[in-house]
Enzyme design. Structure first.
Site, PDB file in Angstrom:
ATOM      1  N   LYS A  26     -22.532 -16.734 -17.021  1.00 26.76           N
ATOM      2  CA  LYS A  26     -21.300 -17.509 -16.492  1.00 26.76           C
ATOM      3  C   LYS A  26     -20.241 -16.347 -16.167  1.00 26.76           C
ATOM      4  CE  LYS A  26     -18.014 -21.086 -17.711  1.00 26.76           C
ATOM      5  NZ  LYS A  26     -16.717 -20.498 -17.044  1.00 26.76           N
TER       6      LYS A  26
ATOM      7  N   ARG B 279     -12.143 -23.763  -5.395  1.00 30.96           N
ATOM      8  CA  ARG B 279     -12.510 -25.077  -6.104  1.00 30.96           C
ATOM      9  C   ARG B 279     -11.382 -25.942  -5.775  1.00 30.96           C
ATOM     10  NH1 ARG B 279     -12.456 -25.263 -12.298  1.00 30.96           N
ATOM     11  NH2 ARG B 279     -11.985 -27.508 -12.022  1.00 30.96           N
TER      12      ARG B 279
HETATM   13  P1  ATP Z   1     -14.203 -26.486 -15.161  1.00 29.30           P
HETATM   14  O1  ATP Z   1     -14.562 -25.661 -14.048  1.00 29.30           O
HETATM   15  O2  ATP Z   1     -15.370 -26.940 -15.865  1.00 29.30           O
HETATM   16  O3  ATP Z   1     -13.012 -27.476 -14.827  1.00 29.30           O
HETATM   17  P2  ATP Z   1     -12.389 -24.407 -16.001  1.00 29.30           P
HETATM   18  O4  ATP Z   1     -11.787 -24.240 -14.886  1.00 29.30           O
HETATM   19  O5  ATP Z   1     -11.959 -23.850 -17.278  1.00 29.30           O
HETATM   20  O6  ATP Z   1     -13.400 -25.827 -16.085  1.00 29.30           O
HETATM   21  P3  ATP Z   1     -14.839 -22.933 -17.032  1.00 29.30           P
HETATM   22  O7  ATP Z   1     -14.751 -23.858 -18.284  1.00 29.30           O
HETATM   23  O8  ATP Z   1     -14.457 -21.635 -17.255  1.00 29.30           O
HETATM   24  O9  ATP Z   1     -13.960 -23.300 -15.835  1.00 29.30           O
HETATM   25  O10 ATP Z   1     -16.205 -23.216 -16.293  1.00 29.30           O
HETATM   26  C1  ATP Z   1     -16.396 -23.686 -15.060  1.00 29.30           C
HETATM   27  C2  ATP Z   1     -16.523 -22.423 -13.792  1.00 29.30           C
HETATM   28  O11 ATP Z   1     -17.791 -21.415 -14.474  1.00 29.30           O
HETATM   29  C3  ATP Z   1     -16.978 -22.944 -12.563  1.00 29.30           C
HETATM   30  O12 ATP Z   1     -16.196 -23.823 -12.046  1.00 29.30           O
HETATM   31  C4  ATP Z   1     -17.309 -21.672 -11.969  1.00 29.30           C
HETATM   32  O13 ATP Z   1     -16.078 -21.179 -11.421  1.00 29.30           O
HETATM   33  C5  ATP Z   1     -17.637 -20.819 -13.153  1.00 29.30           C
HETATM   34  N1  ATP Z   1     -19.083 -20.162 -13.013  1.00 29.30           N
HETATM   35  C6  ATP Z   1     -19.369 -18.917 -13.508  1.00 29.30           C
HETATM   36  N2  ATP Z   1     -20.616 -18.593 -13.165  1.00 29.30           N
HETATM   37  C7  ATP Z   1     -21.129 -19.804 -12.888  1.00 29.30           C
HETATM   38  C8  ATP Z   1     -22.680 -20.034 -12.706  1.00 29.30           C
HETATM   39  N3  ATP Z   1     -23.722 -19.485 -12.897  1.00 29.30           N
HETATM   40  N4  ATP Z   1     -22.844 -21.223 -12.273  1.00 29.30           N
HETATM   41  C9  ATP Z   1     -21.942 -22.307 -12.243  1.00 29.30           C
HETATM   42  N5  ATP Z   1     -20.508 -21.897 -12.371  1.00 29.30           N
HETATM   43  C10 ATP Z   1     -20.299 -20.791 -12.620  1.00 29.30           C
END
Ligand code: ATP
Length: 585
Positions: free
Chosen positions: A251, A271
């Site tokens: 991630k 996004r």
């Molecule tokens: P969310 O996107 O779930 O609303 P958030 O903005 O706080 O929450 P995170 O909780 O950090 O984001 O986790 C989701 C994000 O992680 C994704 O939107 C993407 O940008 C990122 N990401 C990084 N690596 C990956 C991966 N391998 N597959 C999918 N997403 C990834």
């Protein structure tokens, strides 16, 4: 369609906050509206002229609108600003001004939706010298013929303050009620999720009903609303939820980007569907090189890399440097942004969102050539908790936030615009903010690359473990050195050079050069994390990890006043870590 018919819908929407009522109001309007007017009416109801992802926005400055209102109503600008101070909303101010003038207004043509829309469209696209005046003229022309309530909504629309509170989901409900059945709502929502264009969906529904909507497909140029993940806090839970077997990916901690590629043209969307193309010329270039024929839509995370340490950097770090010392070109060269691709949503005419995860991954692997700047996300298929924990630590070591678990089941499609358990994020926080600087000892160095060829690219830094009288590594330091320092530091280190790792140093890393602990540098880091590779306070937070300082940056200060044993101690770092540990969840 007359603009006043739409405005009467706005008046009713404005008077309620109930989602159900809003749905009813909109649905009955949609049913009676002419197909040709629906698209524009939908955008305006959302306070826009175009779908969300269009770059062109209305957002006219209050001042310009005040000037226009003054011109049209003959009220002094100062007076209007005064009323605005009391009222807040310029829309209501406009309505009041018009009511006051009503007696004197001559009969005029009723405004049509087309006329209002086209005036707004022209006003929003006029740019360059004299554009303020021509914007004003275009706006004045419709405002002149507006009724008080029409003036209110035109004013709100042009200043980007429509705020009727109609959420996308309410709009979808209303469109489904008007043109389909409750059961068919999913198809309507999907059409929106894959096109991000409510106006298009509304128009197609009105014209060709559900069949029309079902024939809407993913296409290059329409950003797809992103799929999101649920969160779970242990590998055991995740594996159970996923049926004991799933894919795990790193991630990455950067900016999510959806790239649309066609005929060698690459457009990047965030996004939130903003166009990011001009911000990442290096990513555009990388994708062009990596994908040479046909068309595709891919998703990945963009992360800047420090060429010398090979580590990922936080975005703030890079933009802050760009502003200060370096031009964009230089910054791009020194801190190139890498894209780690993790999904493929469309490929040469095929809608890949309806294909299962492993097939999408295979197609992605096939279609994109891996380069330094465009990589595939690290991925492993794992079945046991131990393996997941190990992979998780590797992800942390490589500067990632944790892992993304992805279902490989028969229903593992790309669910546009949805959050669900097909993707689960695992990022138990082993990270702690750093507020203070630390004094670290140089124990090793790595050969430079890129602009640092011939000098040290990064230094291996350590804290001091007093109990064991050892120096334990915490990070690779590569930032904060200007050209003078790059020349100076090697000279200062020369006296400490040793052939092999010094016997007082604990390191799991193989440096290119080793030093007897001697030189102490003041360093500011962004956060302290658990690391499987660094040795500071090893085993104190996790049995298989030590502590690392992420994003370290030399403050420019050599602590000549400190000997190596007076540097920051490993147990001090541990208490810094503990006292500022981010709360899990
Ligand atoms: P969310 O996107 O779930 O609303 P958030 O903005 O706080 O929450 P995170 O909780 O950090 O984001 O986790 C989701 C994000 O992680 C994704 O939107 C993407 O940008 C990122 N990401 C990084 N690596 C990956 C991966 N391998 N597959 C999918 N997403 C990834």
């Amino acid at each position: 369609m007359l603009f006043r018919d739409l405005v009467s819908v706005y008046e009713r929407l404005d008077a309620t906050s109930s989602r159900l009522e809003m749905t009813d109001i909109l649905a009955s309007f949609f049913r009676t509206a002419e197909t040709s007017a629906l698209r524009k009416a939908i955008y305006l109801t959302q306070g826009q002229l175009y779908p969300d992802f269009y770059q062109q926005k209305l957002g006219m400055a209050d001042k310009l609108l005040i000037r226009t209102l003054s011109f049209v109503t003959g009220t002094r600008e100062e007076k209007i600003s005064e009323v605005q101070l009391k009222e807040g909303d310029l829309g209501s101010v406009a309505e009041k001004l018009y009511q006051g003038k009503r007696q004197t207004t001559l009969f005029s043509e009723p405004l049509t939706l087309d006329r209002v829309y086209s005036a707004l469209e022209r006003a929003s696209s006029s740019e360059g010298g004299g554009s303020q005046d021509s914007k004003m003229k275009m706006l004045a022309e419709v405002l002149h013929d507006a009724t008080p309530v029409e003036a209110k909504y035109i004013s709100r629309i042009v200043t980007g303050k429509m705020r009727l509170g109609v959420a996308a989901m309410t709009m979808i409900d209303a469109l489904s009620v008007a043109f389909a059945t409750k059961e068919e709502r999913d198809a309507v929502e999907r059409a929106f999720n894959i096109t991000s264009d409510m106006g298009l969906v509304g128009e197609v529904l009105s014209r060709s009903g559900l069949e029309g909507v079902k024939s809407i497909h993913v296409q290059v140029g329409n950003p797809i609303r992103v799929m999101l993940a649920e969160r779970m806090s242990s590998p055991a839970e995740i594996l159970e939820k996923m049926g004991g077997n799933c894919a795990f990916e790193y991630k990455y901690d950067g900016v999510r980007v959806q790239a649309h590629i066609k005929d060698g043209v690459v457009t990047l969307y965030s996004r939130r569907l903003e166009d990011l193309t001009s911000q990442f010329p290096d990513v555009v270039k990388a994708l062009k090189e990596s994908f040479t024929v046909g068309s595709a839509i891919v998703e990945g995370e963009c992360v800047p890399v420090d060429l010398n340490t090979g580590e990922f950097l936080p975005f703030q770090e890079v933009s802050h440097r760009r502003g200060r010392k370096h031009g964009l070109e230089e910054a791009m060269e020194e801190y190139p942004v890498r894209i780690c691709l993790f999904d493929l949503l469309y490929l040469d005419g095929q809608d890949m969102t309806e294909v299962t995860y492993l097939k999408r991954r295979a197609a992605l692997t096939e279609a994109f050539r891996i380069t330094d700047a465009a990589k595939l996300s690290e991925m492993r298929m794992l079945q046991s908790e131990e393996e997941v924990q190990k992979f998780f630590l590797e992800a942390l070591r490589d500067g990632c936030e944790g892992l993304m678990a992805k279902s490989i089941g028969p229903d593992s499609f790309y669910r546009a615009g949805n959050r669900g358990f097909l993707w689960i994020k695992y990022k138990k926080e082993y990270r702690s903010e750093m507020n203070d600087t630390v004094d670290l000892v140089v124990v090793g160095a790595f050969a430079g690359r890129g602009k640092r060829k011939g000098v040290y690219g990064a230094l291996l830094m350590a804290t001091y473990n007093e109990q064991e009288d050892r120096f334990e590594t915490v990070s690779k330091l590569g930032s904060g050195f200007d050209d003078a320092a790059l020349a100076e530091i090697p000279k200062r280190l020369e006296q400490y050079r040793v052939q092999d790792k010094h016997h007082l140093v604990s390191s799991n890393m193989q440096a290119d050069f080793w030093f007897e602990p001697g030189l102490v540098l003041e360093v500011r880091g962004a956060e302290i994390t658990v690391s499987p590779i660094h040795t500071a306070a090893y085993g104190k937070v996790r049995k298989d990890g030590g502590l690392a300082i992420r994003f370290p940056r030399w403050t420019g200060k050599i602590r000549d006043d400190k000997g190596p044993r007076e540097a920051t101690r490993s147990d001090e770092l541990l208490s810094m870590y503990r006292s500022q540990l981010k709360q899990i969840e």
